[in-house]
Design an enzyme around this catalytic site. Structure first.
Site, PDB file in Angstrom:
ATOM      1  N   GLU A 190      30.991  -6.168 -83.756  1.00  0.00           N
ATOM      2  CA  GLU A 190      32.092  -6.454 -84.688  1.00  0.00           C
ATOM      3  C   GLU A 190      31.510  -6.705 -86.067  1.00  0.00           C
ATOM      4  O   GLU A 190      30.600  -7.504 -86.228  1.00  0.00           O
ATOM      5  CB  GLU A 190      32.885  -7.669 -84.180  1.00  0.00           C
ATOM      6  CG  GLU A 190      33.902  -8.235 -85.139  1.00  0.00           C
ATOM      7  CD  GLU A 190      34.953  -7.239 -85.635  1.00  0.00           C
ATOM      8  OE1 GLU A 190      35.551  -6.527 -84.823  1.00  0.00           O
ATOM      9  OE2 GLU A 190      35.124  -7.169 -86.881  1.00  0.00           O
ATOM     10  N   ALA A 204      35.041  -4.564 -81.786  1.00  0.00           N
ATOM     11  CA  ALA A 204      35.410  -5.367 -80.616  1.00  0.00           C
ATOM     12  C   ALA A 204      36.473  -6.449 -80.815  1.00  0.00           C
ATOM     13  O   ALA A 204      37.244  -6.721 -79.907  1.00  0.00           O
ATOM     14  CB  ALA A 204      34.155  -5.998 -80.044  1.00  0.00           C
ATOM     15  N   LYS A 235      40.150  -5.637 -75.399  1.00  0.00           N
ATOM     16  CA  LYS A 235      39.639  -4.507 -74.609  1.00  0.00           C
ATOM     17  C   LYS A 235      38.216  -4.788 -74.120  1.00  0.00           C
ATOM     18  O   LYS A 235      37.818  -4.292 -73.078  1.00  0.00           O
ATOM     19  CB  LYS A 235      39.723  -3.207 -75.417  1.00  0.00           C
ATOM     20  CG  LYS A 235      41.153  -2.820 -75.735  1.00  0.00           C
ATOM     21  CD  LYS A 235      41.250  -1.502 -76.443  1.00  0.00           C
ATOM     22  CE  LYS A 235      42.624  -1.304 -77.068  1.00  0.00           C
ATOM     23  NZ  LYS A 235      42.903  -2.186 -78.225  1.00  0.00           N
ATOM     24  N   ASP A 282      27.600  -3.770 -88.498  1.00  0.00           N
ATOM     25  CA  ASP A 282      28.401  -2.567 -88.730  1.00  0.00           C
ATOM     26  C   ASP A 282      28.073  -1.538 -87.639  1.00  0.00           C
ATOM     27  O   ASP A 282      26.892  -1.242 -87.398  1.00  0.00           O
ATOM     28  CB  ASP A 282      28.048  -2.011 -90.120  1.00  0.00           C
ATOM     29  CG  ASP A 282      29.032  -0.945 -90.560  1.00  0.00           C
ATOM     30  OD1 ASP A 282      29.360  -0.053 -89.749  1.00  0.00           O
ATOM     31  OD2 ASP A 282      29.472  -1.011 -91.717  1.00  0.00           O
ATOM     32  N   ASP A 310      37.565   1.599 -80.204  1.00  0.00           N
ATOM     33  CA  ASP A 310      38.966   1.323 -80.534  1.00  0.00           C
ATOM     34  C   ASP A 310      38.948   1.101 -82.046  1.00  0.00           C
ATOM     35  O   ASP A 310      38.859  -0.019 -82.533  1.00  0.00           O
ATOM     36  CB  ASP A 310      39.413   0.073 -79.766  1.00  0.00           C
ATOM     37  CG  ASP A 310      40.866  -0.256 -79.985  1.00  0.00           C
ATOM     38  OD1 ASP A 310      41.678   0.671 -80.023  1.00  0.00           O
ATOM     39  OD2 ASP A 310      41.184  -1.457 -80.127  1.00  0.00           O
ATOM     40  N   PRO A 366      39.696  -8.787 -81.539  1.00  0.00           N
ATOM     41  CA  PRO A 366      39.457 -10.076 -80.884  1.00  0.00           C
ATOM     42  C   PRO A 366      38.955  -9.995 -79.445  1.00  0.00           C
ATOM     43  O   PRO A 366      38.848 -11.020 -78.770  1.00  0.00           O
ATOM     44  CB  PRO A 366      40.830 -10.747 -80.940  1.00  0.00           C
ATOM     45  CG  PRO A 366      41.791  -9.606 -80.891  1.00  0.00           C
ATOM     46  CD  PRO A 366      41.142  -8.478 -81.650  1.00  0.00           C
ATOM     47  N   GLY A 367      38.673  -8.786 -78.968  1.00  0.00           N
ATOM     48  CA  GLY A 367      38.007  -8.683 -77.677  1.00  0.00           C
ATOM     49  C   GLY A 367      38.923  -8.467 -76.489  1.00  0.00           C
ATOM     50  O   GLY A 367      38.496  -8.600 -75.342  1.00  0.00           O
ATOM     51  N   CYS A 413      45.596   2.850 -83.014  1.00  0.00           N
ATOM     52  CA  CYS A 413      47.043   2.563 -82.911  1.00  0.00           C
ATOM     53  C   CYS A 413      47.715   3.107 -84.172  1.00  0.00           C
ATOM     54  O   CYS A 413      48.463   2.399 -84.844  1.00  0.00           O
ATOM     55  CB  CYS A 413      47.292   1.075 -82.711  1.00  0.00           C
ATOM     56  SG  CYS A 413      46.404   0.040 -83.871  1.00  0.00           S
TER      57      CYS A 413
HETATM   58  C1  LIG Z   1      41.515  -2.130 -83.894  1.00  0.00           C
HETATM   59  S1  LIG Z   1      40.540  -3.547 -84.135  1.00  0.00           S
HETATM   60  C2  LIG Z   1      39.778  -3.719 -82.566  1.00  0.00           C
HETATM   61  C3  LIG Z   1      40.634  -4.418 -81.537  1.00  0.00           C
HETATM   62  C4  LIG Z   1      39.833  -4.693 -80.268  1.00  0.00           C
HETATM   63  N1  LIG Z   1      39.243  -3.489 -79.721  1.00  0.00           N
HETATM   64  C5  LIG Z   1      40.688  -5.343 -79.188  1.00  0.00           C
HETATM   65  O1  LIG Z   1      41.203  -4.644 -78.312  1.00  0.00           O
HETATM   66  O2  LIG Z   1      40.838  -6.570 -79.223  1.00  0.00           O
HETATM   67  C6  LIG Z   1      39.202  -2.898 -85.082  1.00  0.00           C
HETATM   68  C7  LIG Z   1      38.079  -3.875 -85.326  1.00  0.00           C
HETATM   69  O3  LIG Z   1      36.996  -3.152 -85.915  1.00  0.00           O
HETATM   70  C8  LIG Z   1      36.344  -3.984 -86.855  1.00  0.00           C
HETATM   71  N2  LIG Z   1      35.581  -3.096 -87.743  1.00  0.00           N
HETATM   72  C9  LIG Z   1      35.999  -2.455 -88.867  1.00  0.00           C
HETATM   73  N3  LIG Z   1      35.011  -1.698 -89.372  1.00  0.00           N
HETATM   74  C10 LIG Z   1      33.944  -1.848 -88.545  1.00  0.00           C
HETATM   75  C11 LIG Z   1      32.624  -1.318 -88.537  1.00  0.00           C
HETATM   76  N4  LIG Z   1      32.208  -0.478 -89.487  1.00  0.00           N
HETATM   77  N5  LIG Z   1      31.778  -1.701 -87.557  1.00  0.00           N
HETATM   78  C12 LIG Z   1      32.195  -2.558 -86.575  1.00  0.00           C
HETATM   79  N6  LIG Z   1      33.418  -3.104 -86.541  1.00  0.00           N
HETATM   80  C13 LIG Z   1      34.288  -2.746 -87.511  1.00  0.00           C
HETATM   81  C14 LIG Z   1      37.506  -4.726 -87.514  1.00  0.00           C
HETATM   82  O4  LIG Z   1      37.054  -5.899 -88.156  1.00  0.00           O
HETATM   83  C15 LIG Z   1      38.405  -5.002 -86.309  1.00  0.00           C
HETATM   84  O5  LIG Z   1      38.082  -6.232 -85.726  1.00  0.00           O
END
Ligand SMILES: C[S@@+](CC[C@H](N)C(=O)[O-])C[C@H]1O[C@@H](n2cnc3c(N)ncnc32)[C@H](O)[C@@H]1O
Length: 310
Positions: free
Chosen positions: A140, A117, A122, A167, A184, A119-120, A237
């Protein structure tokens, strides 16, 4: 020179997968910087109201309004210092961020999970689509990224959302069945414009292997918690097929008759395509969407899948 922004190894992969002309275009576009995209918070305002109040302070916008957003052309001072920003009347984001939340169709009763999620950006858009009703779990893993998530949710006036610092692979442990999931996913980010992506030239193939394994594990755990007829939107992305078309193709093979890939009704990007990668693949891949870095847009991959009864 354009080639130096990414290793030759990656460039050659892109040529194999997308062809020489598209790769040259990708390399040129990654070096461009995008205008700021302003997305009005539908919970509080309309595009017209927001535009009028910002224009009265000297801000200027392009005539086009993609996805009901405003493209910032001139700012007399930093737009994040306006009372409109501070009181949550809009977010600033990449155009591609707007697509995944709009793909889901939650009702006022829906239980929804955003599995990666912070920085949120989406999460907030999804809460807007949900009109602040139903229940949204924003998950997150990184503790240090929770404050940004909290502050965006608070600023945007969202109150249907629970933040969980865990996780996403342990999501089934919560024992909650959900109607919709937005993933995402964490990824290599090779589709992000250079200005936001200082690590691009240091990317190595091992990063692709590592991230695609995490994506696969999250997808499989998420799938267990999705109700029949529920939908999951998966996005990255990244320009790497292992984090896009190949990831979904393998997912379809593992879950076979349970998955229906739904078409995404946007007129940007191209249908997902695996013809240059393998001869044998699931024809449903053509319902996914591959977006190349372009003016105003990062490179992006998106797939919308429905869980059907076997
Ligand atoms: C692409 S960013 C998300 C951006 C967010 N969806 C937005 O639009 O603002 C991916 C996020 O997933 C988190 N992340 C990585 N591995 C994860 C896991 N196993 N479980 C939950 N979150 C995880 C990362 O710390 C990061 O904040």
């Amino acid at each position: 020179m354009a080639e130096q922004i990414i290793s030759r190894e990656f460039k050659n992969r892109w040529i194999n997968f997308y062809g020489k002309n598209v790769t040259e275009r990708i390399l040129r576009e990654l070096e461009q910087s995008d205008p700021r995209i302003i997305s009005p918070n539908a919970l509080y305002t309309t595009r017209r109201q927001l535009q009028e109040s910002l224009e009265s302070q000297g801000f200027r916008f392009a005539p086009e309004t993609p996805f009901n957003c405003l493209i910032l052309e001139f700012e007399p001072f930093n737009i994040v210092a306006t009372s409109e920003y501070l009181s949550g009347l809009f977010t600033i984001q990449a155009l591609t961020s707007l697509i995944p939340p709009k793909c889901l169709n939650p009702s006022s009763e829906s239980v929804v999970a955003d599995l990666a999620a912070s920085p949120g950006i989406k999460t907030c858009l999804l809460a807007e689509v949900m009109e602040n009703t139903g229940t949204l779990f924003a998950i997150e893993k990184a503790k240090k990224r929770i404050p940004a998530l909290k502050s965006n949710i608070a600023r945007m006036g969202i109150y249907n959302t629970f933040i969980l610092n865990c996780d996403a692979r342990s999501f089934p442990g919560l024992n909650v069945k959900v109607d919709h999931i937005m993933l995402d996913a964490p990824c290599t980010g090779t589709g992000l414009k250079l200005k936001k992506n200082k690590r691009l030239e240091r990317r190595i193939l091992n990063d692709v292997t590592r991230q695609s394994l995490i994506q696969r594990e999250i997808l499989d755990e998420a799938w267990k918690q999705l109700k029949i007829d529920g939908t999951i939107v998966y996005s990255t992305c990244s320009l790497e097929p292992e984090e896009g078309e190949v990831q979904i193709n393998n997912f379809l093979a593992r879950h076979e008759k349970q998955v229906q890939v739904l078409p995404i009704n946007i007129n940007i990007g191209n249908p997902g395509n695996l013809t240059r990668w393998t001869k044998v693949y699931d024809s449903q891949i053509s319902n996914t969407r591959r977006i190349f870095p372009d003016q105003g847009m990062d490179g992006f991959f998106i797939a919308l899948m429905k869980k059907v009864r076997e």
